[in-house]
Design a protein around this motif. Structure first.
Motif, PDB file in Angstrom:
ATOM      1  N   UNK A   1      -1.546   0.150  -0.314  1.00  0.00           N
ATOM      2  CA  UNK A   1      -1.151  -0.624   0.672  1.00  0.00           C
ATOM      3  C   UNK A   1      -2.155   0.105   1.738  1.00  0.00           C
ATOM      4  N   UNK A   2      -3.155  -0.921   2.450  1.00  0.00           N
ATOM      5  CA  UNK A   2      -4.133  -0.443   3.463  1.00  0.00           C
ATOM      6  C   UNK A   2      -4.048  -1.461   4.621  1.00  0.00           C
ATOM      7  N   UNK A   3      -4.202  -0.669   5.855  1.00  0.00           N
ATOM      8  CA  UNK A   3      -3.793  -1.525   7.095  1.00  0.00           C
ATOM      9  C   UNK A   3      -5.280  -1.809   7.897  1.00  0.00           C
ATOM     10  N   UNK A   4      -6.329  -1.248   7.356  1.00  0.00           N
ATOM     11  CA  UNK A   4      -7.685  -1.772   8.324  1.00  0.00           C
ATOM     12  C   UNK A   4      -7.587  -0.626   9.412  1.00  0.00           C
TER      13      UNK A   4
ATOM     14  N   UNK B   1     -10.670   1.989   6.557  1.00  0.00           N
ATOM     15  CA  UNK B   1     -11.587   0.646   6.533  1.00  0.00           C
ATOM     16  C   UNK B   1     -11.501  -0.288   5.764  1.00  0.00           C
ATOM     17  N   UNK B   2     -10.221  -0.802   5.374  1.00  0.00           N
ATOM     18  CA  UNK B   2      -9.944  -1.918   4.392  1.00  0.00           C
ATOM     19  C   UNK B   2      -8.497  -2.363   4.638  1.00  0.00           C
ATOM     20  N   UNK B   3      -8.382  -3.709   4.245  1.00  0.00           N
ATOM     21  CA  UNK B   3      -7.027  -4.114   4.306  1.00  0.00           C
ATOM     22  C   UNK B   3      -6.892  -4.739   2.826  1.00  0.00           C
ATOM     23  N   UNK B   4      -5.584  -4.257   2.110  1.00  0.00           N
ATOM     24  CA  UNK B   4      -5.417  -4.786   0.908  1.00  0.00           C
ATOM     25  C   UNK B   4      -4.261  -5.980   1.043  1.00  0.00           C
ATOM     26  N   UNK B   5      -3.002  -5.463   0.754  1.00  0.00           N
ATOM     27  CA  UNK B   5      -1.691  -6.462   0.868  1.00  0.00           C
ATOM     28  C   UNK B   5      -0.643  -5.845   1.372  1.00  0.00           C
ATOM     29  N   UNK B   6       0.663  -6.577   1.624  1.00  0.00           N
ATOM     30  CA  UNK B   6       1.952  -6.222   2.331  1.00  0.00           C
ATOM     31  C   UNK B   6       2.861  -6.536   1.257  1.00  0.00           C
ATOM     32  N   UNK B   7       4.162  -6.675   2.087  1.00  0.00           N
ATOM     33  CA  UNK B   7       5.327  -6.978   1.427  1.00  0.00           C
ATOM     34  C   UNK B   7       5.446  -8.165   0.655  1.00  0.00           C
ATOM     35  N   UNK B   8       4.583  -9.352   0.865  1.00  0.00           N
ATOM     36  CA  UNK B   8       4.620 -10.409  -0.043  1.00  0.00           C
ATOM     37  C   UNK B   8       4.223  -9.987  -1.544  1.00  0.00           C
ATOM     38  N   UNK B   9       2.972  -9.601  -1.547  1.00  0.00           N
ATOM     39  CA  UNK B   9       2.579  -9.145  -2.906  1.00  0.00           C
ATOM     40  C   UNK B   9       3.276  -8.023  -3.637  1.00  0.00           C
TER      41      UNK B   9
ATOM     42  N   UNK C   1       1.561   3.382  -2.616  1.00  0.00           N
ATOM     43  CA  UNK C   1       0.610   4.324  -1.766  1.00  0.00           C
ATOM     44  C   UNK C   1       0.340   3.923  -0.561  1.00  0.00           C
ATOM     45  N   UNK C   2       0.926   4.316   0.582  1.00  0.00           N
ATOM     46  CA  UNK C   2       0.541   3.896   1.990  1.00  0.00           C
ATOM     47  C   UNK C   2      -0.554   4.520   2.559  1.00  0.00           C
ATOM     48  N   UNK C   3      -1.546   3.803   2.661  1.00  0.00           N
ATOM     49  CA  UNK C   3      -2.446   4.216   3.593  1.00  0.00           C
ATOM     50  C   UNK C   3      -2.518   3.561   5.057  1.00  0.00           C
ATOM     51  N   UNK C   4      -1.591   3.835   5.741  1.00  0.00           N
ATOM     52  CA  UNK C   4      -1.349   3.087   6.836  1.00  0.00           C
ATOM     53  C   UNK C   4      -1.064   4.175   8.081  1.00  0.00           C
ATOM     54  N   UNK C   5      -1.382   3.626   9.328  1.00  0.00           N
ATOM     55  CA  UNK C   5      -0.699   4.486  10.377  1.00  0.00           C
ATOM     56  C   UNK C   5       0.727   4.437  10.475  1.00  0.00           C
ATOM     57  N   UNK C   6       1.428   5.172  11.239  1.00  0.00           N
ATOM     58  CA  UNK C   6       3.013   5.143  11.457  1.00  0.00           C
ATOM     59  C   UNK C   6       3.788   4.552  10.112  1.00  0.00           C
ATOM     60  N   UNK C   7       3.424   5.074   9.112  1.00  0.00           N
ATOM     61  CA  UNK C   7       4.528   4.714   7.818  1.00  0.00           C
ATOM     62  C   UNK C   7       6.039   4.759   7.988  1.00  0.00           C
ATOM     63  N   UNK C   8       6.318   5.505   8.929  1.00  0.00           N
ATOM     64  CA  UNK C   8       7.921   5.815   9.170  1.00  0.00           C
ATOM     65  C   UNK C   8       8.463   4.165   9.614  1.00  0.00           C
ATOM     66  N   UNK C   9       7.573   3.547  10.223  1.00  0.00           N
ATOM     67  CA  UNK C   9       8.275   2.244  10.858  1.00  0.00           C
ATOM     68  C   UNK C   9       8.697   1.328   9.577  1.00  0.00           C
ATOM     69  N   UNK C  10       8.107   1.503   8.207  1.00  0.00           N
ATOM     70  CA  UNK C  10       8.027   0.692   7.193  1.00  0.00           C
ATOM     71  C   UNK C  10       8.828   1.252   6.090  1.00  0.00           C
TER      72      UNK C  10
ATOM     73  N   UNK D   1      11.528  -3.348  -1.047  1.00  0.00           N
ATOM     74  CA  UNK D   1      10.580  -4.124  -1.744  1.00  0.00           C
ATOM     75  C   UNK D   1      10.314  -3.808  -3.010  1.00  0.00           C
ATOM     76  N   UNK D   2      10.882  -2.618  -3.420  1.00  0.00           N
ATOM     77  CA  UNK D   2      10.705  -2.205  -4.845  1.00  0.00           C
ATOM     78  C   UNK D   2       9.982  -0.888  -5.259  1.00  0.00           C
ATOM     79  N   UNK D   3       9.721   0.009  -4.035  1.00  0.00           N
ATOM     80  CA  UNK D   3       8.961   1.176  -4.464  1.00  0.00           C
ATOM     81  C   UNK D   3      10.022   2.241  -5.008  1.00  0.00           C
ATOM     82  N   UNK D   4       9.609   2.957  -5.932  1.00  0.00           N
ATOM     83  CA  UNK D   4      10.251   3.795  -6.684  1.00  0.00           C
ATOM     84  C   UNK D   4       9.730   5.353  -6.447  1.00  0.00           C
TER      85      UNK D   4
END
Length: 223
Positions: free
Chosen positions: A36-39, A43-51, A66-75, A82-85
């Motif tokens: 999961x990438x947030x741009x 420097x890339x955007x992948x996909x989020x909760x729907x995928x 794998x969260x490649x995002x800022x502020x991951x604690x929000x999500x 959503x299914x993460x093990x």
């Protein structure tokens, strides 16, 4: 313990995602790796909760998210729902890492921390016993298909030595440029979980490639 193979769906054919999910289900793979990438953090955007939820609906194996995002604690709760093990956050993205790890565990998920190529493994010493897994990035995060950074092998050796002293059950995962040419050396260094994207999905026979990665000579393993 035999090593874990986690195909990265970032390299799958998104026009035929269900087909590729079923291939992984029927293969010798152990997990699905979901990037999961947030741009922003990368420097890339992948996909989020729907995928993620679409993958979960068809996957018969655990989701290694794998969260490649800022502020991951929000999500965190939303990704667990959503299914993460297994949920991975980056050391570099968390000002209060211990708090974030506890949030993951309190949500009922296994906790992993990823380290970018420039980040020393020693920075995790005081939190290592709280983790289920550490992910050593062997490329700069953000894009598939990059060349393996060989310094990662020394980091794995150092991390395994540290884990043997204080947390022997720790899983060490490697992500980036993993393939049939280097997986044995990574196992010898002390890693026991492997993300593979291009090596699998660019292969003429992805199922066989997964089997080849899974069945590297067990005598070479130190786990």
């Amino acid at each position: 313990m035999k090593h874990i193979i986690a195909p990265s769906i970032l390299s799958a054919d998104f026009a035929n995602l269900q087909r590729d999910i079923e291939m992984i289900n029927q293969s010798e793979a152990d997990w699905f790796h979901v990037d999961v990438m947030d741009g922003v953090f990368v420097p890339n955007i992948s996909f989020g909760f729907p995928v993620l939820k679409a993958v979960k609906a068809h996957a018969k194996k655990p989701l290694d998210v794998h969260l490649m995002i800022v502020n991951p604690e929000k999500y965190i709760q939303e990704f667990v729902d959503g299914g993460a093990a297994i949920l991975t956050v980056h050391y570099e993205a968390c000002t209060h890492l211990h708090r974030v790890v506890q949030m993951i565990k309190n949500a009922g998920c296994k906790a992993c921390v990823a380290l970018n190529p420039h980040t020393p493994v020693g920075l995790l010493k005081d939190i290592l016993t709280d983790l289920d897994m550490v992910l050593v990035m062997s490329v700069n995060p953000g894009f598939g298909g990059q060349q393996f950074i060989h310094q990662a092998i020394n980091k794995i050796i150092e991390l395994r030595q540290m884990a043997n002293e204080i947390h022997p059950e720790l899983i060490i995962e490697v992500d980036g440029g993993v393939g049939i040419s280097n997986i044995e050396s990574l196992i010898k260094a002390g890693a026991n979980a492997f993300v593979a994207g291009n090596a699998i999905f660019a292969s003429s026979n992805p199922t066989q490639m997964i089997a080849d990665l899974k069945n590297v000579d067990a005598r070479s393993q130190q786990i």
